[in-house]
Design a protein around this motif. Structure first.
Motif, PDB file in Angstrom:
ATOM      1  N   ASP A  46       0.856  -1.186   0.000  1.00  0.00           N
ATOM      2  CA  ASP A  46       0.000   0.000   0.000  1.00  0.00           C
ATOM      3  C   ASP A  46       0.890   1.234   0.000  1.00  0.00           C
ATOM      4  N   THR A  47       0.870   1.955  -1.106  1.00  0.00           N
ATOM      5  CA  THR A  47       1.679   3.171  -1.243  1.00  0.00           C
ATOM      6  C   THR A  47       0.789   4.369  -1.560  1.00  0.00           C
ATOM      7  N   ILE A  91       5.226   3.685   3.655  1.00  0.00           N
ATOM      8  CA  ILE A  91       4.941   2.647   2.668  1.00  0.00           C
ATOM      9  C   ILE A  91       4.765   1.345   3.435  1.00  0.00           C
ATOM     10  N   MET A  92       3.731   0.583   3.085  1.00  0.00           N
ATOM     11  CA  MET A  92       3.464  -0.702   3.742  1.00  0.00           C
ATOM     12  C   MET A  92       3.639  -1.836   2.740  1.00  0.00           C
ATOM     13  N   ILE A  93       4.353  -2.877   3.167  1.00  0.00           N
ATOM     14  CA  ILE A  93       4.558  -4.065   2.342  1.00  0.00           C
ATOM     15  C   ILE A  93       4.270  -5.300   3.183  1.00  0.00           C
ATOM     16  N   PHE A 200       8.963  -4.681  -7.849  1.00  0.00           N
ATOM     17  CA  PHE A 200       8.621  -3.356  -8.380  1.00  0.00           C
ATOM     18  C   PHE A 200       7.152  -3.085  -8.018  1.00  0.00           C
ATOM     19  N   ILE A 201       6.914  -1.937  -7.391  1.00  0.00           N
ATOM     20  CA  ILE A 201       5.551  -1.571  -7.017  1.00  0.00           C
ATOM     21  C   ILE A 201       5.257  -0.167  -7.520  1.00  0.00           C
ATOM     22  N   ASP A 202       3.981   0.197  -7.561  1.00  0.00           N
ATOM     23  CA  ASP A 202       3.576   1.500  -8.072  1.00  0.00           C
ATOM     24  C   ASP A 202       3.268   2.466  -6.944  1.00  0.00           C
ATOM     25  N   ALA A 206      -2.260   0.243  -4.427  1.00  0.00           N
ATOM     26  CA  ALA A 206      -2.413  -0.737  -3.353  1.00  0.00           C
ATOM     27  C   ALA A 206      -2.823  -2.038  -4.014  1.00  0.00           C
ATOM     28  N   GLN A 207      -2.323  -3.125  -3.472  1.00  0.00           N
ATOM     29  CA  GLN A 207      -2.637  -4.424  -4.078  1.00  0.00           C
ATOM     30  C   GLN A 207      -2.644  -5.517  -3.010  1.00  0.00           C
TER      31      GLN A 207
END
Length: 207
Positions: A46-47, A91-93, A200-202, A206-207
């Protein structure tokens, strides 16, 4: 003829053992190098320039500025403040350790900027309602903390046991450029392996 037959047989046998040893060695080496990448799975991230990141209550970025604020929110006495009070953003991962052993997350690189584990969060419940100076508890600027899916108690170490799913909470710092929305973020998880785990994230997604 007998001597030639013995020579050919010996050469064939030697070639078999050399090739078998070489192939086995190559497979072993490839397996050991790939273990880290295969064992860590990215489950979610979630960015967003938004509120309630990955459904964690009160974990909010400053909604409406159309970016993830790094360097431009790290000066002027705002260091370590929560985003709503002008501090750098989060930023949450969410990842899972699918390996048979624990991994130790030595650091996280975002676009080649290193973020270390914040030992000051060890064993403390996440609190993003207040600034650190006012009783809040979250990673300092430029660092990260770890907590499980079922608890907001932040981990006492950077160890992630096998089979565990954890949240990684990263707070941008003074070395992080502001990240405009819809821009890619390169994420490298350094788990002490020769090959870091790479995603790689955007930004803004959020995904």
């Amino acid at each position: 003829m007998l001597l030639m037959a013995i020579t050919v047989t010996g050469a064939s046998t030697l070639t078999y053992f050399v090739n078998d040893s070489f192939i086995s060695g190559q497979l072993s080496t490839a397996s050991s190098l790939d273990t880290g990448t295969k064992s860590v799975q990215l489950l979610a991230y979630d960015t967003r320039d938004s509120t309630t990141l990955l459904q964690v209550s009160n974990l909010n970025n400053k909604f409406g500025d159309q970016k993830l604020c790094g360097v431009s929110c790290s000066g002027g006495g705002l260091t370590d403040k929560i985003p709503l009070n002008g501090g750098t953003e989060f930023i949450m991962i969410k990842i899972k350790n699918n390996g048979i052993n624990s991994i130790f997350l030595e650091n996280i690189k975002l676009n080649n900027v290193v973020h270390a584990w914040d030992s000051q969060t060890s064993g403390i419940a996440l609190n993003t309602l207040q600034d650190l100076s006012s009783g809040g508890s979250y990673p300092h600027d430029g660092t990260f903390s770890i907590f499980s899916e079922s608890s907001i108690i932040q981990s006492t170490s950077n160890e992630i046991p096998n089979g565990n799913t954890v949240n990684l909470l990263i707070k941008l710092g003074s070395e992080d450029d502001d990240i405009l929305l819809n821009k890619g973020i390169k994420v490298l998880l350094n788990i002490g392996n020769l090959n870091p785990v790479e995603f790689f994230i955007d930004s803004g997604g959020a995904q």
